[in-house]
Design an enzyme around this catalytic site. Structure first.
Site, PDB file in Angstrom:
ATOM      1  N   ARG A 161       2.433   5.372   8.323  1.00  0.00           N
ATOM      2  CA  ARG A 161       3.324   5.984   9.302  1.00  0.00           C
ATOM      3  C   ARG A 161       3.517   7.500   9.164  1.00  0.00           C
ATOM      4  O   ARG A 161       4.365   8.088   9.841  1.00  0.00           O
ATOM      5  CB  ARG A 161       4.664   5.285   9.274  1.00  0.00           C
ATOM      6  N   LYS A 173      -0.495   4.709  17.411  1.00  0.00           N
ATOM      7  CA  LYS A 173       0.578   3.950  18.065  1.00  0.00           C
ATOM      8  C   LYS A 173       0.292   3.784  19.558  1.00  0.00           C
ATOM      9  O   LYS A 173       0.635   2.770  20.158  1.00  0.00           O
ATOM     10  CB  LYS A 173       1.918   4.672  17.874  1.00  0.00           C
ATOM     11  N   ASP A 191      -2.934  -8.202   3.331  1.00  0.00           N
ATOM     12  CA  ASP A 191      -3.269  -7.057   4.183  1.00  0.00           C
ATOM     13  C   ASP A 191      -3.487  -7.529   5.618  1.00  0.00           C
ATOM     14  O   ASP A 191      -4.231  -8.493   5.848  1.00  0.00           O
ATOM     15  CB  ASP A 191      -4.559  -6.429   3.616  1.00  0.00           C
ATOM     16  N   VAL A 224       0.031  21.508  15.023  1.00  0.00           N
ATOM     17  CA  VAL A 224      -0.215  22.013  16.381  1.00  0.00           C
ATOM     18  C   VAL A 224       0.765  21.278  17.282  1.00  0.00           C
ATOM     19  O   VAL A 224       0.606  20.073  17.543  1.00  0.00           O
ATOM     20  CB  VAL A 224      -1.680  21.757  16.810  1.00  0.00           C
ATOM     21  N   VAL A 233       0.825  -1.215   0.000  1.00  0.00           N
ATOM     22  CA  VAL A 233       0.000   0.000   0.000  1.00  0.00           C
ATOM     23  C   VAL A 233       0.860   1.266   0.000  1.00  0.00           C
ATOM     24  O   VAL A 233       0.430   2.312  -0.483  1.00  0.00           O
ATOM     25  CB  VAL A 233      -0.990  -0.008   1.194  1.00  0.00           C
ATOM     26  N   SER A 257      -0.728  13.691  16.700  1.00  0.00           N
ATOM     27  CA  SER A 257      -1.458  13.520  15.432  1.00  0.00           C
ATOM     28  C   SER A 257      -2.294  12.248  15.549  1.00  0.00           C
ATOM     29  O   SER A 257      -2.057  11.418  16.436  1.00  0.00           O
ATOM     30  CB  SER A 257      -0.496  13.372  14.241  1.00  0.00           C
ATOM     31  N   HIS A 316       0.115   9.379  15.385  1.00  0.00           N
ATOM     32  CA  HIS A 316       0.811   9.078  16.639  1.00  0.00           C
ATOM     33  C   HIS A 316      -0.158   8.454  17.647  1.00  0.00           C
ATOM     34  O   HIS A 316       0.216   7.572  18.414  1.00  0.00           O
ATOM     35  CB  HIS A 316       1.459  10.347  17.205  1.00  0.00           C
TER      36      HIS A 316
HETATM   37  P1  NAD Z   1       6.850   2.715   5.210  1.00  0.00           P
HETATM   38  O1  NAD Z   1       5.517   3.333   4.944  1.00  0.00           O
HETATM   39  O2  NAD Z   1       7.948   2.979   4.258  1.00  0.00           O
HETATM   40  O3  NAD Z   1       6.685   1.130   5.344  1.00  0.00           O
HETATM   41  C1  NAD Z   1       5.557   0.514   5.898  1.00  0.00           C
HETATM   42  C2  NAD Z   1       5.233  -0.721   5.074  1.00  0.00           C
HETATM   43  O4  NAD Z   1       4.078  -1.376   5.633  1.00  0.00           O
HETATM   44  C3  NAD Z   1       4.893  -0.382   3.614  1.00  0.00           C
HETATM   45  O5  NAD Z   1       5.647  -1.190   2.742  1.00  0.00           O
HETATM   46  C4  NAD Z   1       3.393  -0.680   3.502  1.00  0.00           C
HETATM   47  O6  NAD Z   1       3.029  -1.136   2.215  1.00  0.00           O
HETATM   48  C5  NAD Z   1       3.191  -1.735   4.581  1.00  0.00           C
HETATM   49  N1  NAD Z   1       1.828  -1.763   5.141  1.00  0.00           N
HETATM   50  C6  NAD Z   1       1.116  -0.712   5.644  1.00  0.00           C
HETATM   51  N2  NAD Z   1      -0.102  -1.126   6.041  1.00  0.00           N
HETATM   52  C7  NAD Z   1      -0.162  -2.474   5.806  1.00  0.00           C
HETATM   53  C8  NAD Z   1      -1.167  -3.455   5.992  1.00  0.00           C
HETATM   54  N3  NAD Z   1      -2.373  -3.136   6.481  1.00  0.00           N
HETATM   55  N4  NAD Z   1      -0.894  -4.732   5.631  1.00  0.00           N
HETATM   56  C9  NAD Z   1       0.319  -5.075   5.107  1.00  0.00           C
HETATM   57  N5  NAD Z   1       1.301  -4.164   4.886  1.00  0.00           N
HETATM   58  C10 NAD Z   1       1.066  -2.875   5.235  1.00  0.00           C
HETATM   59  O7  NAD Z   1       7.257   3.142   6.709  1.00  0.00           O
HETATM   60  P2  NAD Z   1       8.681   3.127   7.424  1.00  0.00           P
HETATM   61  O8  NAD Z   1       9.236   4.496   7.397  1.00  0.00           O
HETATM   62  O9  NAD Z   1       9.482   1.982   6.926  1.00  0.00           O
HETATM   63  O10 NAD Z   1       8.235   2.845   8.920  1.00  0.00           O
HETATM   64  C11 NAD Z   1       8.055   1.519   9.370  1.00  0.00           C
HETATM   65  C12 NAD Z   1       7.495   1.534  10.777  1.00  0.00           C
HETATM   66  O11 NAD Z   1       8.384   2.227  11.653  1.00  0.00           O
HETATM   67  C13 NAD Z   1       6.145   2.206  10.904  1.00  0.00           C
HETATM   68  O12 NAD Z   1       5.329   1.475  11.792  1.00  0.00           O
HETATM   69  C14 NAD Z   1       6.474   3.552  11.500  1.00  0.00           C
HETATM   70  O13 NAD Z   1       5.408   4.056  12.256  1.00  0.00           O
HETATM   71  C15 NAD Z   1       7.692   3.255  12.347  1.00  0.00           C
HETATM   72  N6  NAD Z   1       8.567   4.422  12.503  1.00  0.00           N
HETATM   73  C16 NAD Z   1       9.131   5.011  11.399  1.00  0.00           C
HETATM   74  C17 NAD Z   1       9.966   6.111  11.568  1.00  0.00           C
HETATM   75  C18 NAD Z   1      10.597   6.820  10.398  1.00  0.00           C
HETATM   76  O14 NAD Z   1      11.239   7.870  10.607  1.00  0.00           O
HETATM   77  N7  NAD Z   1      10.471   6.321   9.163  1.00  0.00           N
HETATM   78  C19 NAD Z   1      10.238   6.585  12.857  1.00  0.00           C
HETATM   79  C20 NAD Z   1       9.645   5.954  13.951  1.00  0.00           C
HETATM   80  C21 NAD Z   1       8.819   4.864  13.765  1.00  0.00           C
HETATM   81  N1  USQ Z   2       9.482  19.659  10.587  1.00  0.00           N
HETATM   82  C1  USQ Z   2       9.947  20.887  10.170  1.00  0.00           C
HETATM   83  N2  USQ Z   2      10.121  21.076   8.828  1.00  0.00           N
HETATM   84  C2  USQ Z   2       9.873  20.099   7.905  1.00  0.00           C
HETATM   85  C3  USQ Z   2       9.411  18.837   8.354  1.00  0.00           C
HETATM   86  C4  USQ Z   2       9.219  18.655   9.704  1.00  0.00           C
HETATM   87  O1  USQ Z   2      10.194  21.814  10.967  1.00  0.00           O
HETATM   88  O2  USQ Z   2      10.046  20.341   6.711  1.00  0.00           O
HETATM   89  C5  USQ Z   2       9.295  19.412  12.033  1.00  0.00           C
HETATM   90  C6  USQ Z   2       7.904  18.961  12.415  1.00  0.00           C
HETATM   91  O3  USQ Z   2       7.044  20.053  12.624  1.00  0.00           O
HETATM   92  C7  USQ Z   2       8.173  18.129  13.662  1.00  0.00           C
HETATM   93  C8  USQ Z   2       9.560  17.553  13.413  1.00  0.00           C
HETATM   94  O4  USQ Z   2      10.141  18.343  12.394  1.00  0.00           O
HETATM   95  O5  USQ Z   2       8.236  18.970  14.782  1.00  0.00           O
HETATM   96  C9  USQ Z   2       9.570  16.096  12.993  1.00  0.00           C
HETATM   97  O6  USQ Z   2       8.752  15.940  11.841  1.00  0.00           O
HETATM   98  P1  USQ Z   2       8.922  14.655  10.883  1.00  0.00           P
HETATM   99  O7  USQ Z   2       7.962  14.822   9.749  1.00  0.00           O
HETATM  100  O8  USQ Z   2      10.346  14.434  10.574  1.00  0.00           O
HETATM  101  O9  USQ Z   2       8.510  13.472  11.873  1.00  0.00           O
HETATM  102  P2  USQ Z   2       7.102  12.982  12.421  1.00  0.00           P
HETATM  103  O10 USQ Z   2       5.963  13.628  11.778  1.00  0.00           O
HETATM  104  O11 USQ Z   2       7.152  13.044  13.925  1.00  0.00           O
HETATM  105  O12 USQ Z   2       7.083  11.468  11.966  1.00  0.00           O
HETATM  106  C10 USQ Z   2       8.261  10.700  11.723  1.00  0.00           C
HETATM  107  C11 USQ Z   2       7.818   9.420  11.019  1.00  0.00           C
HETATM  108  C12 USQ Z   2       6.897   8.644  11.954  1.00  0.00           C
HETATM  109  C13 USQ Z   2       7.584   8.414  13.280  1.00  0.00           C
HETATM  110  C14 USQ Z   2       8.079   9.716  13.901  1.00  0.00           C
HETATM  111  C15 USQ Z   2       8.956   9.483  15.104  1.00  0.00           C
HETATM  112  O13 USQ Z   2       7.148   9.743   9.805  1.00  0.00           O
HETATM  113  O14 USQ Z   2       6.561   7.399  11.337  1.00  0.00           O
HETATM  114  O15 USQ Z   2       6.707   7.790  14.160  1.00  0.00           O
HETATM  115  O16 USQ Z   2       8.904  10.387  12.942  1.00  0.00           O
HETATM  116  S1  USQ Z   2       8.674  10.679  16.380  1.00  0.00           S
HETATM  117  O17 USQ Z   2       8.837  12.010  15.828  1.00  0.00           O
HETATM  118  O18 USQ Z   2       9.632  10.397  17.416  1.00  0.00           O
HETATM  119  O19 USQ Z   2       7.313  10.491  16.844  1.00  0.00           O
END
Ligand code: NAD
Ligand code: USQ
Length: 391
Positions: A100, A185, A74, A323, A34, A179, A182
């Site tokens: 995510r 989670k 899925d 926010v 997806v 959000s 979030h």
């Molecule tokens: P991503 O979106 O690149 O990967 C998620 C994968 O899960 C995708 O390949 C998607 O197709 C699959 N997926 C989603 N819903 C599904 C479903 N219902 N059934 C089967 N597959 C499904 O995300 P990512 O950046 O690799 O993040 C992976 C995980 O780590 C997420 O749970 C995210 O919340 C967490 N996380 C990511 C970050 C970050 O900075 N990327 C930070 C903290 C936590």
């Molecule tokens: N931000 C900026 N400028 C930008 C983008 C983001 O100032 O161009 C700020 C946002 O307002 C926020 C911070 O940077 O305060 C982080 O934003 P982000 O988009 O890098 O991260 P976030 O939305 O929190 O989400 C990402 C991942 C999510 C994961 C999370 C970890 O997409 O899957 O859960 O990081 S955490 O932030 O610890 O919750």
């Protein structure tokens, strides 16, 4: 170890699957693909070209001689989840498979509902499948540091000892997520903790910070093994976005004052943390929480570090579309993974320079119109992507 990686086609899941395979674990990937549909819906694409899952897996087999099984389906389909667990018979499941993006979840009602149903129901189906197929399976679940929000006290790893009116207890640390993503989670964490208490499941909830970087030891072996790199305002994470903005000469988009401070980590440390959690499982019935990040930065400081490396780079303070507190106290514990042996890759000018070079190689693929934020937390409808995961 026999491990299933749910979400193994994503940014973090794919390199994790390769790492575990390279280390001799038997690996299966589960994904409904997806994430690739969100790209179509949003009209964006990974900066670094990525192959389809079949091609990636074939390339890995040719290069390494190692086989990774795939299960396309899925997590919303409970029968599929149970069948897959029964067929694969894993010792552990690493669960990345959720929607995510915080901005995606804040587009409108449909995207908020999609995000919470996808994430919460998918995880609940998984918990039931584990309880029915084999309660001994270790669930390693990706949570987020954003579950805690930004309280004016130190953040602990999952739990806090509270004394109230003369009595004490160790209770879940208060959650103030920012959000609907979030929040999903937080709901997952409650469901997982309850399942451990109720059915004696074992789980590690990894409250991960914001990830940066793109290459890992295994993905760097061949371009067919590359993982995605998002820079758009909906899916791009902050440092990866600033690097792209600096390369294409776009002002770095600091939201509001820029004092927002977050725990962050290098993508290579994500892989190391997952492996450490797998190799050191919790006891049956134990629900444990690790804060998975290595350093904290304010977004303003990050922008300045990037701008210092790129002559002429400018920083722009936009009205914050979210926010959130724009300047606040932030100190979060993160010792449990270090105690297990994590040796972090700290953010260095060298790493940022290599990311700038990587982005420069793909600069022709940058769509400047995808950079500025389009989702406004204060509105209930941001007129974007009407179909919520189903373009
Ligand atoms: P991503 O979106 O690149 O990967 C998620 C994968 O899960 C995708 O390949 C998607 O197709 C699959 N997926 C989603 N819903 C599904 C479903 N219902 N059934 C089967 N597959 C499904 O995300 P990512 O950046 O690799 O993040 C992976 C995980 O780590 C997420 O749970 C995210 O919340 C967490 N996380 C990511 C970050 C970050 O900075 N990327 C930070 C903290 C936590
Ligand atoms: N931000 C900026 N400028 C930008 C983008 C983001 O100032 O161009 C700020 C946002 O307002 C926020 C911070 O940077 O305060 C982080 O934003 P982000 O988009 O890098 O991260 P976030 O939305 O929190 O989400 C990402 C991942 C999510 C994961 C999370 C970890 O997409 O899957 O859960 O990081 S955490 O932030 O610890 O919750």
């Amino acid at each position: 170890m026999n491990v299933l990686v749910l979400g193994g086609d994503g940014y973090l899941g794919w390199p994790t699957a390769l790492r575990l395979s390279a280390r001799g674990h038997e690996v299966g990937i589960v994904d409904n693909l997806v994430r690739r549909q969100y790209d179509e819906e949003m009209g964006v694409d990974s900066l670094v070209p990525i192959r389809d899952l079949e091609t990636r897996v074939r390339a890995w087999r040719q290069l390494s001689g190692l086989r990774v099984r795939t299960y396309i389906g899925d997590l919303a389909d409970a029968d599929f989840v149970e069948r897959t667990l029964a067929d694969a018979a894993p010792a552990a499941v690493v669960h990345f498979a959720e929607q995510r993006s915080a901005p995606y979840s804040m587009i409108d009602r449909a995207h908020a509902v999609y995000t919470q149903v996808n994430n919460v129901v998918g995880t609940l189906n998984l918990l039931y499948a584990i309880a029915e197929v084999d309660p001994d399976i270790h669930l390693v679940k990706l949570g987020t540091m954003g579950e805690y929000g930004t309280p004016n006290i130190d953040i602990e790893e999952g739990f806090i000892e509270i004394t109230h009116r003369g009595r004490s207890d160790v209770l879940p640390f208060p959650k103030q997520p920012g959000s609907f993503y979030h929040l999903s989670k937080v709901h997952d964490s409650h469901n997982i903790a309850f399942s451990c208490r109720n059915w004696g499941l074992r789980s590690t909830d990894l409250n991960q910070g914001v990830v940066y970087g793109q290459e890992t030891e295994e993905t760097a072996l061949h371009s067919d093994l590359a993982t995605r790199y998002d820079y758009d305002a909906v899916f791009g994470t902050v440092l990866n976005r600033f690097i792209v903005q600096a390369v294409v000469g776009h002002p770095l988009t600091v939201y509001g004052k820029g004092g927002q401070t977050r725990g962050m980590l290098d993508i290579r440390d994500t892989l190391a943390c997952i492996e450490l959690a797998l190799l050191n499982p919790p006891a049956a019935g134990e629900y444990r929480v690790f804060n998975q990040f290595t350093e904290s930065f304010s977004v303003g400081d990050l922008a300045e570090r990037v701008a210092d490396l790129v002559p002429g780079a400018e920083i722009e303070h936009l009205d914050d579309p979210r926010v959130e507190q724009e300047s606040h106290y932030y100190r979060a514990a993160h010792t449990k993974l270090l105690d297990l042996g994590l040796a972090p890759h700290l953010l260095s000018d060298g790493l940022m320079a290599s990311l700038l070079a990587l982005v420069d190689r793909h600069r022709d693929r940058v769509d400047p119109s995808a950079i500025r934020p389009t989702v406004d937390w204060r509105r209930t409808h941001s007129h974007l992507g009407a179909t919520a995961g189903r373009p």
